[in-house]
Each structure stands twice: as structure tokens, then as C-alpha cells.
Design a protein around this motif. Structure first.
Motif, PDB file in Angstrom:
ATOM      1  N   ASP A 374      11.296  10.380  83.555  1.00  0.00           N
ATOM      2  CA  ASP A 374      11.909  10.644  84.857  1.00  0.00           C
ATOM      3  C   ASP A 374      10.891  10.538  85.985  1.00  0.00           C
ATOM      4  N   ALA A 375       9.635  10.912  85.700  1.00  0.00           N
ATOM      5  CA  ALA A 375       8.592  10.805  86.723  1.00  0.00           C
ATOM      6  C   ALA A 375       8.333   9.348  87.084  1.00  0.00           C
ATOM      7  N   LEU A 376       8.352   8.467  86.100  1.00  0.00           N
ATOM      8  CA  LEU A 376       8.134   7.045  86.380  1.00  0.00           C
ATOM      9  C   LEU A 376       9.295   6.471  87.189  1.00  0.00           C
ATOM     10  N   THR A 377      10.510   6.912  86.883  1.00  0.00           N
ATOM     11  CA  THR A 377      11.657   6.492  87.690  1.00  0.00           C
ATOM     12  C   THR A 377      11.498   6.972  89.126  1.00  0.00           C
ATOM     13  N   CYS A 378      11.111   8.231  89.273  1.00  0.00           N
ATOM     14  CA  CYS A 378      10.940   8.824  90.596  1.00  0.00           C
ATOM     15  C   CYS A 378       9.812   8.133  91.363  1.00  0.00           C
ATOM     16  N   ASN A 407       5.543   1.006  90.076  1.00  0.00           N
ATOM     17  CA  ASN A 407       5.623   0.254  88.820  1.00  0.00           C
ATOM     18  C   ASN A 407       4.285   0.188  88.087  1.00  0.00           C
ATOM     19  N   ARG A 408       3.663   1.354  87.854  1.00  0.00           N
ATOM     20  CA  ARG A 408       2.323   1.371  87.278  1.00  0.00           C
ATOM     21  C   ARG A 408       2.315   1.060  85.780  1.00  0.00           C
ATOM     22  N   VAL A 409       3.256   1.612  85.028  1.00  0.00           N
ATOM     23  CA  VAL A 409       3.261   1.428  83.567  1.00  0.00           C
ATOM     24  C   VAL A 409       4.663   1.010  83.130  1.00  0.00           C
ATOM     25  N   PRO A 410       5.069  -0.214  83.440  1.00  0.00           N
ATOM     26  CA  PRO A 410       6.442  -0.646  83.134  1.00  0.00           C
ATOM     27  C   PRO A 410       6.766  -0.640  81.650  1.00  0.00           C
ATOM     28  N   ASP A 411       5.805  -0.987  80.798  1.00  0.00           N
ATOM     29  CA  ASP A 411       6.082  -1.025  79.357  1.00  0.00           C
ATOM     30  C   ASP A 411       6.396   0.363  78.813  1.00  0.00           C
ATOM     31  N   LEU A 412       5.613   1.349  79.224  1.00  0.00           N
ATOM     32  CA  LEU A 412       5.862   2.714  78.776  1.00  0.00           C
ATOM     33  C   LEU A 412       7.199   3.211  79.310  1.00  0.00           C
ATOM     34  N   HIS A 413       7.482   2.896  80.549  1.00  0.00           N
ATOM     35  CA  HIS A 413       8.738   3.321  81.154  1.00  0.00           C
ATOM     36  C   HIS A 413       9.922   2.739  80.384  1.00  0.00           C
ATOM     37  N   ALA A 414       9.838   1.467  80.068  1.00  0.00           N
ATOM     38  CA  ALA A 414      10.920   0.817  79.328  1.00  0.00           C
ATOM     39  C   ALA A 414      11.072   1.419  77.934  1.00  0.00           C
ATOM     40  N   ASN A 417      12.743   4.860  78.180  1.00  0.00           N
ATOM     41  CA  ASN A 417      14.161   4.695  78.498  1.00  0.00           C
ATOM     42  C   ASN A 417      14.958   4.299  77.267  1.00  0.00           C
ATOM     43  N   ALA A 418      14.384   3.410  76.447  1.00  0.00           N
ATOM     44  CA  ALA A 418      15.094   2.932  75.261  1.00  0.00           C
ATOM     45  C   ALA A 418      15.084   3.947  74.129  1.00  0.00           C
ATOM     46  N   ALA A 419      14.012   4.727  74.023  1.00  0.00           N
ATOM     47  CA  ALA A 419      13.829   5.579  72.847  1.00  0.00           C
ATOM     48  C   ALA A 419      14.542   6.910  72.938  1.00  0.00           C
ATOM     49  N   LEU A 420      14.584   7.521  74.104  1.00  0.00           N
ATOM     50  CA  LEU A 420      15.062   8.902  74.193  1.00  0.00           C
ATOM     51  C   LEU A 420      16.579   8.971  74.282  1.00  0.00           C
ATOM     52  N   ALA A 421      17.150   9.891  73.524  1.00  0.00           N
ATOM     53  CA  ALA A 421      18.604  10.078  73.517  1.00  0.00           C
ATOM     54  C   ALA A 421      19.061  10.685  74.828  1.00  0.00           C
ATOM     55  N   GLU A 429      11.814  19.462  65.914  1.00  0.00           N
ATOM     56  CA  GLU A 429      12.315  19.827  64.583  1.00  0.00           C
ATOM     57  C   GLU A 429      13.837  19.862  64.506  1.00  0.00           C
ATOM     58  N   ASP A 430      14.490  19.958  65.662  1.00  0.00           N
ATOM     59  CA  ASP A 430      15.954  20.010  65.659  1.00  0.00           C
ATOM     60  C   ASP A 430      16.571  18.644  65.400  1.00  0.00           C
ATOM     61  N   GLY A 431      15.812  17.584  65.583  1.00  0.00           N
ATOM     62  CA  GLY A 431      16.325  16.240  65.354  1.00  0.00           C
ATOM     63  C   GLY A 431      17.244  15.756  66.455  1.00  0.00           C
ATOM     64  N   GLY A 432      17.499  14.467  66.479  1.00  0.00           N
ATOM     65  CA  GLY A 432      18.419  13.888  67.438  1.00  0.00           C
ATOM     66  C   GLY A 432      17.795  13.516  68.765  1.00  0.00           C
ATOM     67  N   LEU A 433      16.463  13.433  68.837  1.00  0.00           N
ATOM     68  CA  LEU A 433      15.834  13.110  70.115  1.00  0.00           C
ATOM     69  C   LEU A 433      15.718  11.607  70.354  1.00  0.00           C
ATOM     70  N   ILE A 434      15.785  10.802  69.274  1.00  0.00           N
ATOM     71  CA  ILE A 434      15.651   9.346  69.410  1.00  0.00           C
ATOM     72  C   ILE A 434      17.051   8.719  69.448  1.00  0.00           C
ATOM     73  N   ALA A 435      17.249   7.826  70.397  1.00  0.00           N
ATOM     74  CA  ALA A 435      18.549   7.203  70.598  1.00  0.00           C
ATOM     75  C   ALA A 435      18.900   6.269  69.443  1.00  0.00           C
TER      76      ALA A 435
END
Length: 880
Positions: A374-378, A407-414, A417-421, A429-435
Motif C-alpha cells: 500500500d505504501a508503494l501505491t501511495c 515508481n521506485r521498485v516496480p517489480d516488488l510492487h507488482a 499485488n499479485a501475491a497477497l490475498a 500461521e493462520d494460512g490464507g495470506l497468498i492469493a
């Protein structure tokens, strides 16, 4: 607190004794299942501090073992309370699971201390004040006697801040007051006052050569010289801090910025008494209400609030830096169209610095990666806003902010965005964090786990039909896995049923297993564990990529900077705040200055009365008289606060201002004793006065109120007079000197750069009206009896006091001539036994001459007067 011998302890308690010995001065949170349990003296201390039940569990050496516990899920709240009460806590976790021990050695699960929680090494939001830095300070001294230098290193592991400085022993109290550290390492002899309670258990500092090796190894450089020239005392302090952090984090060092050296001369000198007097960040009662920061804080983020506090605690003496900050908020004042969208963007910005701190400490959770995303988006949004407002042609700090946010770290931002649910769990430990769709292998494991659960549901329906029991349920049991549950009354009839294996019975249910169910249980367990392992691996990889980005800490700093200057612009846009002109000289002119804290506290129709203050080179000492309640203290403090605000680079609540850079600010307003150290109000006042006389100089501002009030009248008058003369003639400081000794106004005739001012008072039909206005001139009365009436002193006492005052004033008028010191004529001739006074009169007369301001006739008259004094001197000393 003493603890029993470990001899004869059970295996689990033997573990406790071994881990307790590693950190005997800390409470031990000993993980047992879903609870952290405390035993013996730890339990007694914690139960009292937390107001929880103290019970017992088992026995040791024939006596019950005191015990209390807190749920693991609620541990942060309990830790916060313990830390606030001055405790340190060692966390002992299980390092294996029951499943991993199947078929292995018997006995309790292995445990190890994974963290030592101390006031200066916190990272969790639940344990931290979001708007304040949380500093660990290490101190180390080198040299001997007059050549002693103290190295200071301070680290905030929640944000990665790492700074170093060298100070003299005399300057150390100023540094402690400025940093206000949560925890202090080093020689206890270096620390006094309120900070003694913040000392950690004594740790031996390394030798300088070893310290350099420790720092270079931890900072990832072959030689420390590659990143800076650090003197020995700074290296020792830095190594002490770094090694302590590594120890508290069980061998892991969180991400730290490269150490930055802070020149103490680059910061406005503010000693502890001045900070307490001005109530910059904390009021005298320890709260933040009615403080300078509360009155001017317009920030929208926690990081912005921390930076504003840092600017106010450490105003700069660097003229170029001050002007650069002023340029930044002044530019925003002219971009009114930017105010709302920039505010909305900043309000949505997460606390990136502390998210990075948790990730680097190994305590990161899904929300911390989401904060980075969210910080990179902001950052992209804010960069676009600044660019659209013409930041490239704006002041340097604004142009740099736009360039370093975009747009300092576009690869990390992308990747984030793709990885987080979309709906993130609280813990990894609760699971379900990866999309879904990010990892094919993870998707397969989840599918197998979820399909197995569907099969379990189908099996339940089939068994209900086969056994004719609609009340049959298949449930998951923590110890037994998946089991068939039926009402206890039905259990007996099923025990001999082929394919059903009885596992457990209670008063309400009977539990059975089948071969098919056991196979499904293993499949589900394996698939679920595989999914969790894959999610942990993906999380760790994303965290590693995040921490490898050098751009993120800078983005966090820019969010905070833009938040502070946006808030400053909002203050300035009100129309009654100004941008002061800052200069490299000793100018000091404030027009219509107000006290921002007092003004903010006014209610109803009350309005603050602004006042000018001009300390010109030819009148740099203002002697201020007037009654109590007329506004002297407020006037004194508002001018001192003006220096703090101006040198922080912030607007002033005034019509205009011109301030030459102040190197040290002294504010002595208000009296307090120090009974804990056996010091009376007068002793405290004299100690603080001594600090001024020993440390102030031509670039300083001295603001003092009623020096000498705590002793006999003549003693106090003499001390006030001598202090005023020293500030005027020896120190050369800019000064506002408030006093009730009206006799001092006569010194304006002999001290050429002293100008008398007074608080305006008007009598109206027997009452006194305090106008809160500073005017040229001097007060002739103190109006003390009137103030007593306002304070509620009984009228009979007030009338009696007024009558006595009249009699005393009449008696004083008939009394002996004024003190020679204030006599308009020449000094009275001394008695023969008082020879030194005659000699000092001659010396004083010479010292008070101002040859550059004398006419020829005045000079001739002065020579005759000096000759007469000299002849009297010879007569007294027996030389005539």
C-alpha cells in the motif's frame, strides 16, 4: 527475588530453571500449549503487576510452586503493561511440535528463549507509542579527567534509526533530555535523575578495537572506515548497542540504517530545565496535553507525528536546513489545490518504517507486507500529485521528494499485488495470506486439503445413513484427529460394530475412528501442513525481497517529511502565522507574537493579547517588571518557544519575525523543588542560574523569571543584580529578565544595553485590570494584595494586609537613604573597617564608564569623580 535450587525438579521445571538462569533479571514467559506461564517469584511479581490470579501448580522441594499465566493470543497486551512497569521479559517458545516428536524421545517439548523484551527493543504496535520514537541509548566514556569524552549511540529498532555522537560530561544531561530514551546501556555513574530508572543491567563495554570489529561485521563492511570516521567512544557505544540488540533478538540483528554522526553543535542547546519549562513534548505531569506539540500538530500519520516531535526536540542551528524546510511548506501554502488530495493520500499511507522494522526483526505478519504494498501505491499517487503541481520547479526538498517517490521498485510492487490475498489473516500461521493463482504448487496442496474435507463431509452423510443415526457427526479433535462422534447413550451399541474403533468416551459423547477416516485425516493433515509450509516460504521470500530494497526506508522518511510540511502549511494558511526571517547574526524581533499553547486553551470569547519583543544589539537585555497574573511568564515562554519553532523550520504565531540563529536557549520560568535529592526551590534555582552563567554566550537567548525570590530580600536582590550584570556585560546574551525587584530598573542608567519594560496595569474604580500588554517603562508596584483578593484570600486578611502595606511603605519612605548601589549620586563613603568596599567602588565606577558615548565635558567630569574616589580610597587604606 530469590529462587529455589533446581535439584529434584521435574523435567519440565528443569527446563524452566535452565532458561531462567540465562536471564535471571527478566520475567520468564514459559510457553506451555496456548499459555505463557510464570513460576515462583516471577509469578508473584507478574500477578501483582497485572492484577491476575496467583495459583499453584505441582510441587518443588516439598512446597507448592506459585504460578500464573496469560493466553498466548493476548500476550502483547500483558507485555505492554509489564514493560510500562519497568519489567524485562524473556519469551521461551516450544521449538518442536507434538507431531514432529512422534516416535522420538519422550519428555517435555524442547524450549528456547526466542526473544528478550525490553523497553528499548520493542517493535510491535501494541507495545509502542505510534507518535514517538522508541530509543535504546548506549553510553561509553574514554579519556581521563578533563579529557573525558562520552560516546553515545541511539537506535530505534522499530524504524532502523541509528545515530552516534560524542559529548562532554557537562553536555550529557542535554542529550538525555533531547532523546528521552526508553532504555539506557552503560556505566550507571554517567546517568542521573529520572533516567536512572531506565538503566538496563550493567553490560561490560568492548575494547575500542573489538568494538570496531563488531560494528564492521554487523554493518556488512570490511573496514568501518568505509562508512565513516568514528572516534573510539562512538564505536564502543555503537557496538554496545548493536550487541545488546542481537542478544535480545536471540542472535538476529534487525535492519539498521548506516550509522549517522550527529554534531551536537548542529542542534539548538536545550537543557532539561528548559525543556521542562517550555513543555515541548511532555507537560510537567508527564502527559502530552497542553504541550507545544499538541498545539501545533496537524500531521495525519504516525510517522509524521514522530518526525514533528523530533524537529521540536532537536531544533537546528543549520541556517540552510532551516530555510530549506521553510521553503518546502511555503511552497505548499501557494498550492492550495494540492492540500486536500495530498492530505487524503497521506492519510492512507501506512507506517512503512515500523512495518519494515517488524519484518527485519523476524516478527513480520501479513499486514506488514500489505503495508509495503500500500505504501508503494501511495508513493506513486503522491509523486503524481507533486509533479502535477510543478514540483520540479519548486524548492529542493519538494523536487527531491517527487523524484524519490515515483515508481521506485516496480517489480516488488507488482509481486506484492499479485501475491497477497484480498482478505489477509492476522498471522502467517493462520494460512490464507497468498492469493489463489500465485503459486501452482500451493494451489494443488490447497485443492487436496479442501477436496479431502469435502470427502469427510460425504463420509458423514453415508455413515449417518448406514447406522441410522442422524445425530452422528464427524469432528476434528486436537489429540485424536478426525473422529466419529455419537451421543454417549448410543456408544455402547456401536462398540462391537465392525469397522468402528472406539477411541474415547465422555459423559456426553462417544468417539470412534475408522480406517477410511484415519487415512483421510492423514491426507488432510499432510495437505494442510504442506500448504502452510509453502505459504511460509513465499512470505519469507517476499519479506527478503522487501528488506533488500534500499528505496523503502527513504520512501518512509519522505512520507513523514511531507506530512510535517503539509501540516506546517496548514498552520501558515490560517493567516495569523508567519514565516520568520532567519539570519546568521544576533537579531531578535517578533511582532505580535502569541503563545500557541495558551491561545489553543482559550475558550469562549477570550482572545490572546499578542506582544512585540525586540532585543536589538543596543538593547539586547529586556528587564521586565510587573505584577503576578499580568502575563510575564506567558510572555517569557512565548519568546523562547518562538526560537524552538523557528529553528525547527516551522511557522510562528506572529505577524512577523526576524531571528538570528540561537546556539543555546535557557528558560527559567516557574519554580520547583527536588525533594528526592534534598534540594530546595532556591537550591534548584541557583543550580539552574549557575548553568546559565557557565554556558551561555553571545549567540544564546536567556529567559529568566524572578531570580533570587527564594531567599531573603536583600540576598535575592544582590543575586539578581549580579546575575543581570553578568548576562549584560560578561555573557553578551540576548536576555529577557523578569523580576519583582523594582530597584533593578535603576540599572538602566549604568548598563547601556538594558531596556526596562513592564506589564501594563490599569486601575479602575478600586479594581486592577491586567492588560497583558508589554510596554516600555517600569512597574512601581507589585499589586500583591490585589492578587491575594483574586486568589480568594478572606477579605478580612486582605484588608489587614493592605493596611500593613501602607504602614510599611510610609516607614520605608522615612528610612535611611537607598542602597549605595542604586543611589543616583556617588556611593557613600565606607567605614574605615570596610576598606575593600571603597576599593570596589572605584573599580565599579571605572568599569561603568562608556568612553565611546561620552562628550568631552562628561569625560572631564568623570575624571574629577574618579580622582575623588581615589583620594577617598587612599584615606581609607591609610595611605593619605
Amino acid at each position: 527475588m530469590t529462587y529455589p535450587s533446581p535439584e529434584g525438579a521435574t523435567p519440565a521445571m528443569a527446563q524452566w530453571f535452565a532458561l531462567k538462569a540465562e536471564n535471571p533479571d527478566a520475567l520468564l514467559f514459559f510457553r506451555m500449549g496456548d499459555f505463557y506461564e510464570l513460576f515462583f517469584g516471577d509469578a508473584q511479581s507478574a500477578a501483582t503487576a497485572l492484577d491476575i490470579s496467583l495459583t499453584t501448580r505441582g510441587t518443588h522441594a516439598g512446597a507448592p510452586i506459585p504460578m500464573c499465566g496469560v493466553p498466548v493470543a493476548a500476550a502483547p497486551a500483558y507485555l505492554a503493561r509489564l514493560i510500562r512497569r519497568g519489567f524485562r521479559v524473556a519469551i521461551a517458545e516450544q521449538t518442536a511440535t507434538p507431531e514432529s516428536r512422534k516416535g522420538g524421545p519422550k519428555g517435555p517439548l524442547p524450549r528456547a528463549i526466542v526473544r528478550l523484551v525490553t523497553p528499548g527493543t520493542l517493535t510491535e504496535d501494541d507495545l509502542l507509542d505510534a507518535s514517538r520514537q522508541n530509543l535504546l541509548l548506549a553510553l561509553a566514556s574514554t579519556g581521563k579527567r578533563s579529557a573525558v569524552r562520552i560516546g553515545a549511540a541511539w537506535i530505534d529498532i522499530s524504524t532502523g534509526l541509528f545515530e552516534l555522537a560524542s559529548v562532554s560530561p557537562m553536555a550529557l544531561p542535554d542529550l538525555l533530555a533531547r532523546l528521552d530514551p526508553a532504555e539506557i546501556l552503560g556505566d550507571p555513574a554517567l546517568v542521573t535523575g529520572e533516567y536512572v530508572s531506565r538503566l538496563a543491567p550493567t553490560i561490560a563495554p568492548p575494547a575500542p578495537a573489538s568494538a570496531r570489529s563488531i560494528l564492521s561485521r554487523n554493518l556488512g563492511v570490511a573496514q568501518l572506515d568505509a562508512i565513516g570516521d568514528f572516534p573510539d567512544e562512538q564505536c564502543v557505544a555503537g557496538a554496545l548497542a548493536v550487541e545488546y540488540i542481537r542478544r535480545t533478538q536471540a542472535g538476529r540483528l534487525p535492519r539498521l540504517a548506516r550509522p549517522a554522526q550527529v554534531e551536537t553543535g548542529a542542534v539548538l542547546g536545550l537543557d532539561p530545565a528548559t525543556r521542562a519549562s517550555l513543555e515541548l513534548l511532555r507537560a510537567r505531569d508527564g502527559t502530552t496535553e497542553h504541550t507545544l506539540v499538541s498545539a501545533i500538530d496537524r500531521t495525519l500519520t504516525a510517522a509524521g507525528g514522530r518526525l514533528l516531535g523530533l524537529w521540536l526536540a532537536s531544533p537546528s542551528t543549520d541556517l540552510s536546513l532551516i530555510i530549506a524546510r521553510q521553503d518546502a511548506w511555503s511552497w505548499l501554502v501557494t498550492r492550495t489545490e494540492l492540500a486536500d488530495p495530498l492530505g487524503r493520500a497521506l492519510r492512507s499511507a501506512p507506517d512503512l518504517a515500523r512495518a519494515l522494522g517488524r519484518l527485519s526483526a523476524g516478527r513480520g505478519q501479513p499486514r506488514d507486507l500489505a503495508s509495503v504494498r500500500d505504501a508503494l501505491t501511495c508513493a506513486d499517487v503522491i509523486a503524481g500529485l507533486l509533479a502535477g503541481a510543478g514540483s520540479a520547479q519548486g524548492p529542493r526538498l519538494i523536487a527531491d521528494a517527487e523524484q524519490n517517490l515515483a515508481n521506485r521498485v516496480p517489480d516488488l510492487h507488482a509481486a506484492l499485488n499479485a501475491a497477497l490475498a484480498d482478505d489477509l489473516p492476522a498471522r502467517v500461521e493462520d494460512g490464507g495470506l497468498i492469493a489463489t493463482g500465485y503459486s501452482a504448487e500451493l494451489d494443488r496442496a490447497r485443492s487436496l486439503r479442501d477436496d479431502s474435507r469435502r470427502v469427510v463431509a460425504e463420509l458423514q452423510v453415508r455413515l449417518q445413513a448406514e447406522l441410522g443415526l442422524n445425530s452422528l457427526k464427524i469432528r476434528h479433535h486436537a489429540q485424536l484427529g478426525y473422529v466419529v462422534e455419537v451421543p454417549a447413550a448410543m456408544g455402547a451399541s456401536l462398540r462391537d460394530r465392525p469397522g468402528l474403533l472406539f477411541r474415547q468416551g465422555t459423559t456426553s459423547v462417544a468417539r470412534f475412528s475408522t480406517e477410511e477416516l484415519a487415512s483421510l485425516d492423514r491426507a488432510i493433515l499432510d495437505a494442510g501442513e504442506r500448504a502452510l509450509v509453502l505459504e511460509r516460504q513465499i512470505f519469507a521470500s517476499l519479506a527478503e525481497d522487501t528488506l533488500a530494497s534500499a528505496a523503502l526506508p527513504e520512501i518512509a522518511e519522505l512520507f513523514a517529511f511531507l506530512d510535517v510540511v503539509r501540516g506546517a502549511a496548514q498552520l501558515a494558511q490560517g493567516g495569523d502565522w508567519c514565516r520568520p526571517e532567519m539570519r546568521d547574526d544576533t537579531a531578535f524581533t517578533l511582532r505580535a507574537m502569541r503563545h500557541p499553547v495558551v491561545e489553543a486553551a482559550l475558550t469562549g470569547d477570550a482572545r490572546f493579547v499578542p506582544n512585540d519583543c525586540v532585543l536589538a544589539p543596543d538593547a539586547r537585555v529586556m528587564l521586565l517588571t510587573g505584577p503576578n497574573m499580568a502575563g510575564k511568564s506567558t510572555f517569557l515562554r512565548q519568546n523562547a518557544i518562538a526560537v524552538v519553532l523557528a529553528q525547527a523550520g516551522l511557522p510562528l504565531p506572529a505577524r512577523s519575525g526576524v531571528i538570528g540563529i540561537v546556539d543555546r536557549l535557557f528558560s527559567r520560568v516557574g519554580a520547583a523543588d527536588d525533594l528526592a535529592r534534598g534540594r530546595s526551590t532556591f537550591m534548584v534555582e541557583m543550580t539552574e542560574t549557575a548553568a546559565i552563567l557557565n554556558q551561555a554566550g553571545p549567540r544564546s537567548l536567556v529567559v529568566v523569571d524572578e531570580i533570587g525570590r527564594g531567599t531573603a530580600t536583600l540576598d535575592g536582590l544582590a543575586i539578581a543584580w549580579a546575575t543581570l550584570e553578568a548576562v549584560h556585560s560578561d555573557l553578551g546574551s540576548r536576555c529577557i529578565f523578569a523580576t519583582h525587584f523594582h530597584e533593578l530598573t535603576d540599572l538602566a542608567d549604568t548598563l547601556p544595553r538594558l531596556a526596562p519594560f513592564t506589564m501594563a496595569v490599569r486601575e479602575w474604580r478600586g479594581d486592577v485590570v491586567f492588560q497583558h500588554e508589554v510596554r516600555r517603562g517600569s512597574a512601581k508596584r507589585s499589586w500583591g494584595v490585589h492578587v491575594a483578593r483574586l486568589a480568594g484570600v478572606p477579605e478580612v486578611v486582605v484588608r489587614r494586609a493592605a493596611k500593613l502595606l501602607g504602614a510599611l511603605e510610609a516607614d520605608h519612605a522615612r528610612a535611611r537613604a537607598p542602597l549605595p548601589l542604586f543611589d543616583a549620586g556617588q556611593a557613600a563613603a565606607p567605614e574605615p573597617h570596610d576598606a575593600p568596599n571603597a576599593h570596589s567602588a572605584l573599580h565599579e565606577a571605572v568599569a561603568n564608564l562608556d568612553p565611546d558615548a561620552m562628550t568631552p565635558r562628561a569625560a572631564l567630569d568623570a575624571i574629577y569623580a574618579l580622582r575623588k574616589l581615589a583620594l577617598e580610597d587612599d584615606t581609607v587604606l591609610g595611605r593619605g
